[in-house]
Design an enzyme around this catalytic site. Structure first.
Site, PDB file in Angstrom:
ATOM      1  N   ASN A 177      56.471  58.353  45.478  1.00 14.60           N
ATOM      2  CA  ASN A 177      55.467  57.987  44.446  1.00 14.60           C
ATOM      3  C   ASN A 177      55.411  58.873  43.306  1.00 14.60           C
ATOM      4  O   ASN A 177      55.366  58.877  42.138  1.00 14.60           O
ATOM      5  CB  ASN A 177      53.800  57.953  44.815  1.00 14.60           C
ATOM      6  CG  ASN A 177      53.435  59.027  45.635  1.00 14.60           C
ATOM      7  OD1 ASN A 177      54.387  59.585  46.348  1.00 14.60           O
ATOM      8  ND2 ASN A 177      52.025  59.268  45.588  1.00 14.60           N
ATOM      9  N   GLU A 221      49.832  73.113  49.077  1.00 12.02           N
ATOM     10  CA  GLU A 221      50.839  73.247  48.066  1.00 12.02           C
ATOM     11  C   GLU A 221      49.924  73.766  46.705  1.00 12.02           C
ATOM     12  O   GLU A 221      48.712  73.631  46.699  1.00 12.02           O
ATOM     13  CB  GLU A 221      51.264  72.097  47.821  1.00 12.02           C
ATOM     14  CG  GLU A 221      52.163  71.585  48.927  1.00 12.02           C
ATOM     15  CD  GLU A 221      52.972  70.311  48.679  1.00 12.02           C
ATOM     16  OE1 GLU A 221      52.843  69.578  47.940  1.00 12.02           O
ATOM     17  OE2 GLU A 221      54.320  70.532  49.302  1.00 12.02           O
ATOM     18  N   CYS A 229      48.583  59.967  45.993  1.00 13.37           N
ATOM     19  CA  CYS A 229      47.474  60.281  47.165  1.00 13.37           C
ATOM     20  C   CYS A 229      46.282  60.821  46.672  1.00 13.37           C
ATOM     21  O   CYS A 229      45.223  60.111  47.371  1.00 13.37           O
ATOM     22  CB  CYS A 229      48.180  61.562  47.886  1.00 13.37           C
ATOM     23  SG  CYS A 229      48.646  62.917  46.734  1.00 13.37           S
ATOM     24  N   GLU A 257      51.283  67.252  54.028  1.00  6.68           N
ATOM     25  CA  GLU A 257      50.581  66.512  52.947  1.00  6.68           C
ATOM     26  C   GLU A 257      50.413  65.273  52.985  1.00  6.68           C
ATOM     27  O   GLU A 257      51.471  64.427  52.645  1.00  6.68           O
ATOM     28  CB  GLU A 257      51.163  66.954  51.453  1.00  6.68           C
ATOM     29  CG  GLU A 257      51.151  68.386  51.294  1.00  6.68           C
ATOM     30  CD  GLU A 257      49.708  68.993  50.831  1.00  6.68           C
ATOM     31  OE1 GLU A 257      48.428  68.426  50.866  1.00  6.68           O
ATOM     32  OE2 GLU A 257      49.579  70.177  50.946  1.00  6.68           O
TER      33      GLU A 257
HETATM   34  P1  NAD Z   1      56.575  57.848  54.115  1.00  4.65           P
HETATM   35  O1  NAD Z   1      55.754  58.407  55.040  1.00  4.65           O
HETATM   36  O2  NAD Z   1      57.145  56.501  54.461  1.00  4.65           O
HETATM   37  O3  NAD Z   1      57.620  58.557  53.701  1.00  4.65           O
HETATM   38  C1  NAD Z   1      57.704  59.987  53.224  1.00  4.65           C
HETATM   39  C2  NAD Z   1      59.147  60.740  53.387  1.00  4.65           C
HETATM   40  O4  NAD Z   1      59.364  61.175  54.858  1.00  4.65           O
HETATM   41  C3  NAD Z   1      60.521  59.955  53.047  1.00  4.65           C
HETATM   42  O5  NAD Z   1      61.174  60.784  52.259  1.00  4.65           O
HETATM   43  C4  NAD Z   1      60.645  59.237  54.112  1.00  4.65           C
HETATM   44  O6  NAD Z   1      62.140  58.724  54.481  1.00  4.65           O
HETATM   45  C5  NAD Z   1      60.459  60.471  55.231  1.00  4.65           C
HETATM   46  N1  NAD Z   1      60.485  59.983  56.666  1.00  4.65           N
HETATM   47  C6  NAD Z   1      59.777  58.871  57.024  1.00  4.65           C
HETATM   48  N2  NAD Z   1      59.785  58.989  58.373  1.00  4.65           N
HETATM   49  C7  NAD Z   1      60.103  60.421  58.759  1.00  4.65           C
HETATM   50  C8  NAD Z   1      60.310  60.766  59.933  1.00  4.65           C
HETATM   51  N3  NAD Z   1      60.202  60.224  61.138  1.00  4.65           N
HETATM   52  N4  NAD Z   1      60.847  62.235  60.199  1.00  4.65           N
HETATM   53  C9  NAD Z   1      61.164  62.744  58.972  1.00  4.65           C
HETATM   54  N5  NAD Z   1      60.967  62.194  57.638  1.00  4.65           N
HETATM   55  C10 NAD Z   1      60.471  61.087  57.567  1.00  4.65           C
HETATM   56  O7  NAD Z   1      55.688  57.631  52.591  1.00  4.65           O
HETATM   57  P2  NAD Z   1      56.126  56.861  51.515  1.00  4.65           P
HETATM   58  O8  NAD Z   1      55.418  55.623  51.553  1.00  4.65           O
HETATM   59  O9  NAD Z   1      57.177  57.474  50.824  1.00  4.65           O
HETATM   60  O10 NAD Z   1      54.575  57.625  50.566  1.00  4.65           O
HETATM   61  C11 NAD Z   1      53.550  57.087  50.492  1.00  4.65           C
HETATM   62  C12 NAD Z   1      52.454  57.999  51.309  1.00  4.65           C
HETATM   63  O11 NAD Z   1      52.475  59.236  50.759  1.00  4.65           O
HETATM   64  C13 NAD Z   1      51.112  57.923  51.093  1.00  4.65           C
HETATM   65  O12 NAD Z   1      50.361  57.772  52.353  1.00  4.65           O
HETATM   66  C14 NAD Z   1      50.472  58.817  50.512  1.00  4.65           C
HETATM   67  O13 NAD Z   1      49.234  58.960  50.438  1.00  4.65           O
HETATM   68  C15 NAD Z   1      51.344  59.848  50.958  1.00  4.65           C
HETATM   69  N6  NAD Z   1      51.195  60.981  49.741  1.00  4.65           N
HETATM   70  C16 NAD Z   1      50.589  62.004  50.047  1.00  4.65           C
HETATM   71  C17 NAD Z   1      50.278  63.222  49.094  1.00  4.65           C
HETATM   72  C18 NAD Z   1      49.665  64.558  49.393  1.00  4.65           C
HETATM   73  O14 NAD Z   1      50.055  65.469  48.811  1.00  4.65           O
HETATM   74  N7  NAD Z   1      48.770  64.567  50.271  1.00  4.65           N
HETATM   75  C19 NAD Z   1      51.151  63.151  47.822  1.00  4.65           C
HETATM   76  C20 NAD Z   1      51.851  61.716  47.517  1.00  4.65           C
HETATM   77  C21 NAD Z   1      51.842  60.869  48.595  1.00  4.65           C
END
Ligand code: NAD
Length: 476
Positions: free
Chosen positions: A148, A456, A278, A244
């Site tokens: 995102n 962060e 997020c 996060e």
């Molecule tokens: P996601 O959890 O599907 O993927 C995030 C990253 O993790 C990707 O690079 C993915 O390839 C990797 N990943 C997936 N499974 C993994 C595993 N088992 N082990 C290690 N790495 C793995 O998230 P997304 O769909 O890419 O992003 C959206 C989500 O991120 C939403 O829930 C959003 O709220 C959250 N987000 C949180 C913050 C924050 O700062 N708290 C900021 C932005 C987005």
């Protein structure tokens, strides 16, 4: 074709496999990318481990100088990097420019801290000895990033890590690797030594980063289910983690609020980046007295958010990043409607012409959304806002806290007493009072509850990329 960045080389996957990155606005292929795997992560971790010691041994002021120069060079390329981000992610070119600039600014912000690591002198019971508490870099850290805000969220990890003397294995989301590669390449062109930041690509490389023995800490931004998996996989290695994760930020607007300013902030807070943030206002609680006036202003603002290809000058909201993500938001909206909610603006997606080839969706505002509907109990990662009417602050705080998430939160009121109470009682890592929900470099940012832990931004993030070490000096 794009390549990974490992130990000063630009390489394909050791398996030779590739995959496509597509444009969410047009469905066109933007580039082909190596589909890295465990072998590639291993190579990157070894490269990082080799580069880390000389990097950590540099005089801190020299590290700061190198990082500032690298950041300046990267910032000189914002205009070239921004369209790449729009093509792979979908966001508007304005949003991409802001984000690309934030990448360089973040590197520079932490560069300022590189030579300001402070320890402690501690007197000990025996006067012939004294103690010191040092801070040392952790070693190699893994950075796993979602799609995102690919650049901001990469910088949030890479910047404090390298400023503190660590080396990094960075894994962008598999659907948004291209602008990240350009940013890291720009840092290297600007003088960052090869090997200090290595970039691996491919959907499954995250798992290998979490379990690799040379990687001592993992910082993940992602969904809550991914956070739980990462924490479980890191546990057998006793690896440090920063998580996060997802959020469902409540915003409370009381009768004595500045409704105009609140509407402006809520509109940005919910619809920026097509709602895929997020830190976004995902549940809005409005007191009776200003309910109608605020709703009217929100609708007026949503009307101006013309969806469209992010490269078009008149687009105010890009497409959803993937078809699946759009379907998820549509299902959450449908669930609310099935439970009795009403759409007062938007709904569905724009049709015809350019809209038929991309994942476009309309900004949507719903009222009378029941508390047990998916829009309230889950994270809504798209431009749909549920508005709930509340009697008073008691009700608002109770309903706001009735969530597994605890990332951001906000309140609009002119009452100091109400603001103070909200600050004390909202279960979240951040509360904005009469202010736009943006994360500042200066303030630690992170969640509570199922939104994760660790920080962060701020000094706190910097110090989390160091470990304390106690030393006793004998004077005999
Ligand atoms: P996601 O959890 O599907 O993927 C995030 C990253 O993790 C990707 O690079 C993915 O390839 C990797 N990943 C997936 N499974 C993994 C595993 N088992 N082990 C290690 N790495 C793995 O998230 P997304 O769909 O890419 O992003 C959206 C989500 O991120 C939403 O829930 C959003 O709220 C959250 N987000 C949180 C913050 C924050 O700062 N708290 C900021 C932005 C987005």
């Amino acid at each position: 074709m794009a390549t990974m960045i490992i130990e000063g080389e630009r390489v394909g996957a050791s398996s030779g496999e590739t995959y496509q990155v597509t444009n969410p606005a047009t469905g066109e292929v933007v580039d082909h990318v190596p589909k890295g795997g465990a072998d590639d992560v291993d190579r990157a971790a070894r490269a990082a481990s080799k580069a880390q010691q000389p990097w950590a041994r540099l005089a801190p002021a020299e590290r700061a100088r190198i990082l500032h120069k690298a950041a300046d060079h990267m910032l000189s390329q914002v205009e070239e990097i921004a369209p790449v981000l729009t093509a792979e992610q979908g966001k508007t070119i304005l949003e991409s420019r802001i984000e690309a600039r934030r990448f360089g600014e973040n590197i520079a912000w932490f560069a300022d801290l590189a030579d300001k690591i402070h320890g402690e002198y501690v007197s000990l019971p025996d006067a012939t000895t004294y103690g010191l508490v040092l801070r040392k870099p952790i070693g190699v850290t893994g950075a796993i990033v979602p799609w995102n805000f690919p650049l901001t969220l990469a910088a949030n990890k890479v910047a404090p890590a390298i400023a503190a003397g660590n080396a990094v294995v960075l894994k962008p989301s598999s659907t948004t690797p291209l602008a990240t590669l350009r940013c890291i390449e720009a840092l290297i062109e600007g003088g960052l030594p090869e090997g200090v930041v290595n970039v691996v690509l491919g959907p499954d490389t995250g798992e290998s980063i979490v379990t690799h023995p040379l990687i001592r800490k993992v910082a993940l931004t992602g969904s809550t289910p991914t956070g739980k998996k990462v924490m479980a996989a890191a546990a057998p290695h006793l690896k440090k983690v920063v998580l996060e994760l997802g959020g469902s930020d409540p915003c409370i607007v009381l009768d004595d609020a500045n409704v105009e300013e609140a509407a402006k902030a809520i509109s940005v807070g919910r619809f920026f980046n097509c709602g895929q943030a997020c830190l976004a206002i995902k549940r809005l609680f409005v007191q009776d007295g200003v309910y109608d006036a605020l709703l009217e202003k929100l609708i007026e603002r949503a009307r101006r958010l013309k969806p469209g290809d992010g490269m078009n000058r008149d687009s105010r909201m890009g497409p959803m990043h993937t078809v699946g993500q759009r379907a998820e938001v549509e299902a959450q909206v449908q669930d609310a409607l099935d439970r009795g909610a009403k759409v007062v603006f938007g709904g569905g997606g724009p049709q015809g012409g350019e809209y038929d080839s991309g994942n476009f969706i309309n900004p949507t505002i719903l009222v009378e959304v029941p508390d047990d509907s998916r829009m309230v109990t889950e994270e809504v990662f798209g431009p749909a806002l549920p508005v709930m009417r509340i009697k008073d602050l008691d009700e608002a705080l109770g309903r706001a806290n009735n969530s597994p998430f605890g990332l951001g939160s906000s309140i609009w009121t002119s009452s100091m007493k109400a603001a103070h109470r909200a600050v004390q009682e909202l279960e979240a890592g951040y509360t904005w009072v009469n202010a736009l929900q943006i994360a500042h470099d200066e303030l630690p940012f992170g969640g509570t509850k199922e939104s994760g832990f660790g920080k962060e931004h701020g000094l706190e993030a910097f110090y989390q990329y160091t470990e304390q070490k106690s030393v006793v000096y004998g004077l005999v």
